[in-house]
Structure formats: C-alpha cells, structure tokens
Design an enzyme around this catalytic site. Structure first.
Site, PDB file in Angstrom:
ATOM      1  N   TYR A 174       0.882  -1.181   0.000  1.00 36.46           N
ATOM      2  CA  TYR A 174       0.000   0.000   0.000  1.00 36.46           C
ATOM      3  C   TYR A 174       0.912   1.222   0.000  1.00 36.46           C
ATOM      4  O   TYR A 174       1.652   1.465   0.940  1.00 36.46           O
ATOM      5  CB  TYR A 174      -0.908   0.033   1.230  1.00 36.46           C
ATOM      6  CG  TYR A 174      -1.910  -1.105   1.325  1.00 36.46           C
ATOM      7  CD1 TYR A 174      -2.257  -1.859   0.212  1.00 36.46           C
ATOM      8  CD2 TYR A 174      -2.539  -1.400   2.536  1.00 36.46           C
ATOM      9  CE1 TYR A 174      -3.184  -2.879   0.302  1.00 36.46           C
ATOM     10  CE2 TYR A 174      -3.473  -2.434   2.634  1.00 36.46           C
ATOM     11  CZ  TYR A 174      -3.778  -3.168   1.513  1.00 36.46           C
ATOM     12  OH  TYR A 174      -4.697  -4.181   1.608  1.00 36.46           O
TER      13      TYR A 174
ATOM     14  N   PHE B  91     -13.199  -5.394   1.766  1.00 36.49           N
ATOM     15  CA  PHE B  91     -14.337  -4.651   1.210  1.00 36.49           C
ATOM     16  C   PHE B  91     -15.615  -4.898   2.031  1.00 36.49           C
ATOM     17  O   PHE B  91     -16.690  -5.143   1.457  1.00 36.49           O
ATOM     18  CB  PHE B  91     -14.586  -5.021  -0.257  1.00 36.49           C
ATOM     19  CG  PHE B  91     -13.486  -4.653  -1.216  1.00 36.49           C
ATOM     20  CD1 PHE B  91     -12.545  -3.674  -0.898  1.00 36.49           C
ATOM     21  CD2 PHE B  91     -13.397  -5.264  -2.463  1.00 36.49           C
ATOM     22  CE1 PHE B  91     -11.527  -3.333  -1.791  1.00 36.49           C
ATOM     23  CE2 PHE B  91     -12.396  -4.924  -3.368  1.00 36.49           C
ATOM     24  CZ  PHE B  91     -11.455  -3.957  -3.031  1.00 36.49           C
ATOM     25  N   PRO B  92     -15.542  -4.832   3.361  1.00 35.93           N
ATOM     26  CA  PRO B  92     -16.749  -5.069   4.172  1.00 35.93           C
ATOM     27  C   PRO B  92     -17.841  -4.036   3.911  1.00 35.93           C
ATOM     28  O   PRO B  92     -19.021  -4.294   4.131  1.00 35.93           O
ATOM     29  CB  PRO B  92     -16.241  -4.976   5.622  1.00 35.93           C
ATOM     30  CG  PRO B  92     -15.014  -4.112   5.525  1.00 35.93           C
ATOM     31  CD  PRO B  92     -14.384  -4.463   4.208  1.00 35.93           C
ATOM     32  N   LEU B  93     -17.408  -2.854   3.415  1.00 36.40           N
ATOM     33  CA  LEU B  93     -18.379  -1.794   3.107  1.00 36.40           C
ATOM     34  C   LEU B  93     -18.553  -1.632   1.601  1.00 36.40           C
ATOM     35  O   LEU B  93     -19.150  -0.671   1.141  1.00 36.40           O
ATOM     36  CB  LEU B  93     -17.904  -0.457   3.720  1.00 36.40           C
ATOM     37  CG  LEU B  93     -17.701  -0.467   5.230  1.00 36.40           C
ATOM     38  CD1 LEU B  93     -17.070   0.831   5.721  1.00 36.40           C
ATOM     39  CD2 LEU B  93     -19.044  -0.694   5.932  1.00 36.40           C
ATOM     40  N   GLY B  94     -18.006  -2.558   0.849  1.00 36.52           N
ATOM     41  CA  GLY B  94     -18.116  -2.484  -0.604  1.00 36.52           C
ATOM     42  C   GLY B  94     -16.857  -1.992  -1.274  1.00 36.52           C
ATOM     43  O   GLY B  94     -16.770  -1.980  -2.494  1.00 36.52           O
TER      44      GLY B  94
ATOM     45  N   PHE C 112     -14.188   0.000  -3.154  1.00 37.98           N
ATOM     46  CA  PHE C 112     -14.133   1.172  -4.034  1.00 37.98           C
ATOM     47  C   PHE C 112     -15.525   1.607  -4.508  1.00 37.98           C
ATOM     48  O   PHE C 112     -15.712   2.733  -4.954  1.00 37.98           O
ATOM     49  CB  PHE C 112     -13.223   0.892  -5.241  1.00 37.98           C
ATOM     50  CG  PHE C 112     -11.795   0.677  -4.837  1.00 37.98           C
ATOM     51  CD1 PHE C 112     -11.019   1.735  -4.371  1.00 37.98           C
ATOM     52  CD2 PHE C 112     -11.219  -0.586  -4.893  1.00 37.98           C
ATOM     53  CE1 PHE C 112      -9.705   1.555  -3.980  1.00 37.98           C
ATOM     54  CE2 PHE C 112      -9.894  -0.778  -4.509  1.00 37.98           C
ATOM     55  CZ  PHE C 112      -9.138   0.284  -4.041  1.00 37.98           C
ATOM     56  N   THR C 113     -16.505   0.702  -4.430  1.00 36.95           N
ATOM     57  CA  THR C 113     -17.884   1.091  -4.730  1.00 36.95           C
ATOM     58  C   THR C 113     -18.744   0.785  -3.503  1.00 36.95           C
ATOM     59  O   THR C 113     -19.316  -0.298  -3.385  1.00 36.95           O
ATOM     60  CB  THR C 113     -18.455   0.310  -5.937  1.00 36.95           C
ATOM     61  OG1 THR C 113     -18.009  -1.050  -5.850  1.00 36.95           O
ATOM     62  CG2 THR C 113     -18.043   0.883  -7.247  1.00 36.95           C
TER      63      THR C 113
HETATM   64  N1  LIG Z   1      -6.569  -8.873   0.936  1.00 43.25           N
HETATM   65  C1  LIG Z   1      -6.936  -8.064  -0.024  1.00 43.25           C
HETATM   66  O1  LIG Z   1      -6.821  -8.366  -1.207  1.00 43.25           O
HETATM   67  C2  LIG Z   1      -7.550  -6.750   0.323  1.00 43.25           C
HETATM   68  C3  LIG Z   1      -8.173  -5.990  -0.682  1.00 43.25           C
HETATM   69  C4  LIG Z   1      -8.744  -4.784  -0.328  1.00 43.25           C
HETATM   70  C5  LIG Z   1      -8.694  -4.360   0.978  1.00 43.25           C
HETATM   71  N2  LIG Z   1      -8.073  -5.102   1.934  1.00 43.25           N
HETATM   72  C6  LIG Z   1      -8.063  -4.678   3.363  1.00 43.25           C
HETATM   73  O2  LIG Z   1      -9.404  -4.553   3.766  1.00 43.25           O
HETATM   74  C7  LIG Z   1      -9.594  -3.278   4.372  1.00 43.25           C
HETATM   75  C8  LIG Z   1     -11.014  -2.802   4.110  1.00 43.25           C
HETATM   76  O3  LIG Z   1     -11.240  -2.646   2.731  1.00 43.25           O
HETATM   77  P1  LIG Z   1     -11.375  -1.231   2.021  1.00 43.25           P
HETATM   78  O4  LIG Z   1     -10.872  -0.150   2.899  1.00 43.25           O
HETATM   79  O5  LIG Z   1     -10.779  -1.369   0.693  1.00 43.25           O
HETATM   80  O6  LIG Z   1     -12.913  -1.134   1.782  1.00 43.25           O
HETATM   81  P2  LIG Z   1     -14.174  -0.920   2.748  1.00 43.25           P
HETATM   82  O7  LIG Z   1     -13.766  -0.985   4.187  1.00 43.25           O
HETATM   83  O8  LIG Z   1     -15.238  -1.809   2.269  1.00 43.25           O
HETATM   84  O9  LIG Z   1     -14.635   0.556   2.364  1.00 43.25           O
HETATM   85  C9  LIG Z   1     -13.809   1.651   2.414  1.00 43.25           C
HETATM   86  C10 LIG Z   1     -14.536   2.789   1.712  1.00 43.25           C
HETATM   87  O10 LIG Z   1     -15.701   3.121   2.454  1.00 43.25           O
HETATM   88  C11 LIG Z   1     -15.644   4.487   2.884  1.00 43.25           C
HETATM   89  N3  LIG Z   1     -16.156   4.521   4.259  1.00 43.25           N
HETATM   90  C12 LIG Z   1     -15.628   3.922   5.358  1.00 43.25           C
HETATM   91  N4  LIG Z   1     -16.402   4.147   6.426  1.00 43.25           N
HETATM   92  C13 LIG Z   1     -17.447   4.882   6.001  1.00 43.25           C
HETATM   93  C14 LIG Z   1     -18.570   5.444   6.652  1.00 43.25           C
HETATM   94  N5  LIG Z   1     -18.782   5.265   7.945  1.00 43.25           N
HETATM   95  N6  LIG Z   1     -19.443   6.163   5.895  1.00 43.25           N
HETATM   96  C15 LIG Z   1     -19.246   6.352   4.570  1.00 43.25           C
HETATM   97  N7  LIG Z   1     -18.184   5.847   3.904  1.00 43.25           N
HETATM   98  C16 LIG Z   1     -17.294   5.116   4.614  1.00 43.25           C
HETATM   99  C17 LIG Z   1     -14.200   4.878   2.796  1.00 43.25           C
HETATM  100  O11 LIG Z   1     -14.084   6.247   2.513  1.00 43.25           O
HETATM  101  P3  LIG Z   1     -13.504   7.308   3.592  1.00 43.25           P
HETATM  102  O12 LIG Z   1     -12.021   7.142   3.600  1.00 43.25           O
HETATM  103  O13 LIG Z   1     -13.972   8.612   3.056  1.00 43.25           O
HETATM  104  O14 LIG Z   1     -14.132   6.973   4.904  1.00 43.25           O
HETATM  105  C18 LIG Z   1     -13.719   4.042   1.622  1.00 43.25           C
HETATM  106  O15 LIG Z   1     -14.035   4.676   0.412  1.00 43.25           O
HETATM  107  C19 LIG Z   1      -8.534  -2.403   3.715  1.00 43.25           C
HETATM  108  O16 LIG Z   1      -8.274  -1.254   4.479  1.00 43.25           O
HETATM  109  C20 LIG Z   1      -7.383  -3.359   3.610  1.00 43.25           C
HETATM  110  O17 LIG Z   1      -6.673  -3.374   4.827  1.00 43.25           O
HETATM  111  C21 LIG Z   1      -7.518  -6.288   1.625  1.00 43.25           C
END
Ligand SMILES: NC(=O)c1ccc[n+]([C@@H]2O[C@H](COP(=O)([O-])OP(=O)(O)OC[C@H]3O[C@@H](n4cnc5c(N)ncnc54)[C@H](OP(=O)(O)O)[C@@H]3O)[C@@H](O)[C@H]2O)c1
Length: 288
Positions: free
Chosen positions: A63, A213-216, A218-219
């Site tokens: 990252y 992607f627990p919150l989806g 990038f989308t």
């Molecule tokens: N093993 C793998 O291949 C892999 C792939 C992807 C990710 N990951 C790990 O999984 C973790 C979680 O995934 P992720 O961060 O990609 O996706 P995510 O947790 O599903 O979602 C993050 C997105 O949601 C927004 N968000 C978060 N909290 C929010 C809220 N309360 N209200 C509105 N929007 C909100 C964030 O924007 P803001 O910054 O504006 O809050 C960001 O755009 C990553 O941080 C990474 O450590 C692992």
C-alpha cells in the site's frame, strides 16, 4: 478494549483480538499509490483507532508502496501492548500503480524484511499470503512453494502467524498441510456472499475470516433495503452492514477502511447495534 465495543473477541493464534478492527489501505494516496494528501490526518485516524480500543490493524507494504506502513510506524510506534498488525505479501506495485504477483522466494523474503523495516518491528504478528492467480478473485493454483518460504521465515522467528488471502477452499486445505493457517482474508460483504459456505467451514475449524471490502470497497454498498433498515434503527447504512457481518459468524473479524476520524467513530459504534431476527431476514435478502 473500550467499554463501548460490544463486538466481542476472537482468539487468533496467540492474540486475543477485538472483532472490530481497522483496515489501513485508505491511508495511502489515490489508487492506494503514493502519499495521502494529508499525512497528519492519516496519523490521526490511526491514533484515534487505537485510543478507541482497536487492537487489530490490517495493512500491506504494497500500500503506497511502503507509505502506509511508514505512516503506521510514525503514528503508533512504539506500539502499545496488545496491538496486532496484520500484513500481506505476494504482490508488488508497478511504477504505473499496477498490481503484479511477487511470489518468488526472493520476493517473499524481501517483502517480509520490507514490512519489518517499515513497521519498525523485529517480528511480524501475522502475514497473509495474498494469492494473485487472479488479482480480483480467488483462482486455483498452487501456493505450496510460497507458503513453504513463509513457513521457513516463521521458523526463523520473523513471522509469528500465517494467513491466506484471495484464496479458494482447496488452497486453504492444501495450505494447512504446510503450516498453521490462522486467518483467511477474502472479498465478502452483505451484497457479495460467495464465501458463505467457506465462512462456516472456517468457523468450525477455529480459523478467523476477515472480509475485505466489508463496506463495498471502491464502490461502497448501496441498497434501498439497507437504507430503509438503517433509517429504522437510527443508524447509517455502513453501520448496519458492519453489524450484519458481526452477526453473520463469530469467526468474522472486521477491518473497515477509512481515511476519516468521523467515519472511524461511526464504524466502531456499529458493534452497539442490535439486529432483530426480522431485520436480519430483510438484510439477508439483499445478496442476489
Ligand atoms: N486482501 C486483499 O486483497 C484486500 C483488498 C482490499 C482491501 N483489503 C483490506 O481490507 C480493508 C477494508 O477494505 P477497504 O478499505 O478497501 O474497503 P471498505 O472498508 O469496504 O470501504 C472503504 C470505503 O468506504 C468508505 N467509508 C468507510 N467508512 C465509512 C462510513 N462510515 N461512511 C461512509 N463511507 C465510509 C471509505 O471512505 P472514507 O475514507 O472517506 O471513509 C472508503 O471509500 C482495507 O483497508 C485493507 O486493509 C484487503
């Protein structure tokens, strides 16, 4: 752990983790590449997470690359007792921000040393081997050679526990013949439930399932049912999505990512939501 955290804990190897953790991927620049616009704000999110009782941070040296780990070190080193940092190896970034496999013994050894240096630790708590046969989805292919390298680094004392990411059930079963696998990190959320059966199998084996992607991702998740349920509970859709994951299975550990202290607070408050049976049924209807 904060008294507000009702998520409970999970024993991951030697570590007792709060089920509600934090994913650091959003702390790098756009496209998970380069530095963030405001490094001070990134450090503030990490400090707030730990102050709020988070003891599980997910990261990767790819990252940025390197940048997210360096921000974690700047914000939190010397690390508080009990804080567990989970990292990944298996990928490298191109100069154009692309993601490529990095699976040779040299690549993997270098990645472990890069993580140690950039995080400022002598041993990595947990290292996930991130499969790259398909960047976006689990795909069959042998992880034996790569896991053997990691298991060797574990024996040398550089890695405490090993996990897998972006993997199939077969790769997990094969991997467990090489070394202990304490966690699996795959794409899963309220609307994307390919791993339903796998989660139940891993729960029976005492292995943590950590959805990315627990919150989806990038989308971010969007669903009228989710919005309606959230309105009825006086909560946000993101909080409901996280509360649903906590209810889905006791072996699920959450690492929602955010670059915002306000979103972090909101996400951590999700453990206080109670979902009634009827609400769960409504939410279960969201996935196709
Ligand atoms: N093993 C793998 O291949 C892999 C792939 C992807 C990710 N990951 C790990 O999984 C973790 C979680 O995934 P992720 O961060 O990609 O996706 P995510 O947790 O599903 O979602 C993050 C997105 O949601 C927004 N968000 C978060 N909290 C929010 C809220 N309360 N209200 C509105 N929007 C909100 C964030 O924007 P803001 O910054 O504006 O809050 C960001 O755009 C990553 O941080 C990474 O450590 C692992």
């Amino acid at each position: 752990m904060s008294s507000n955290d009702k998520s409970g804990t999970f024993q991951l190897g030697n570590f007792n983790l709060s089920r509600l953790g934090y994913g650091a991927m959003q702390l790098a620049g756009p496209g998970v590449f380069g530095p963030p616009k405001d490094p001070g704000a990134a450090r503030a999110v990490l400090r707030q997470a730990v102050t709020s009782g988070v003891n599980h941070i997910d990261t990767a040296d790819f990252y940025g690359p390197h940048i997210t780990n360096q921000i974690i070190r700047e914000a939190l080193h010397p690390y508080p007792t009990g804080l567990v940092i989970v990292t990944k190896v298996g990928a490298r970034r191109g100069a154009d921000a692309s993601w490529a496999p990095a699976f040779s013994p040299e690549d993997l050894t270098q990645a472990v040393h890069d993580n140690l240096r950039n995080l400022g630790v002598d041993v990595l708590d947990v290292v996930n081997l991130r499969a790259m046969f398909d960047v976006h989805h689990p795909a069959e292919g042998s992880l034996e050679a790569a896991l053997t390298v990691l298991a060797d680094l574990q024996r040398k004392g550089l890695v405490r526990h090993i996990g897998l990411s972006n993997v199939t059930a077969k790769q997990i079963a094969d991997g467990r013949r090489i070394c202990e696998i304490v966690c699996v990190q795959n794409y899963y959320n309220l609307a994307h439930r390919t791993d339903d059966a796998l989660i139940d199998e891993l729960a029976a084996q005492g292995i943590a399932y950590v959805p990315f992607f627990p919150l989806g991702g990038f989308t971010p998740l969007q669903s009228s049912t989710l919005s309606d349920v959230a309105r009825g509970l006086d909560a946000t859709p993101m909080q409901v999505a996280l509360a649903w994951l906590l209810r889905r299975s006791q072996n699920i550990l959450l690492i929602p990512g955010t670059s915002s202290v306000a979103h972090l607070r909101e996400n951590l408050a999700a453990s206080q939501l109670t979902l009634a049976r009827q609400t769960l049924e409504q939410l279960n209807g969201i996935a196709p």
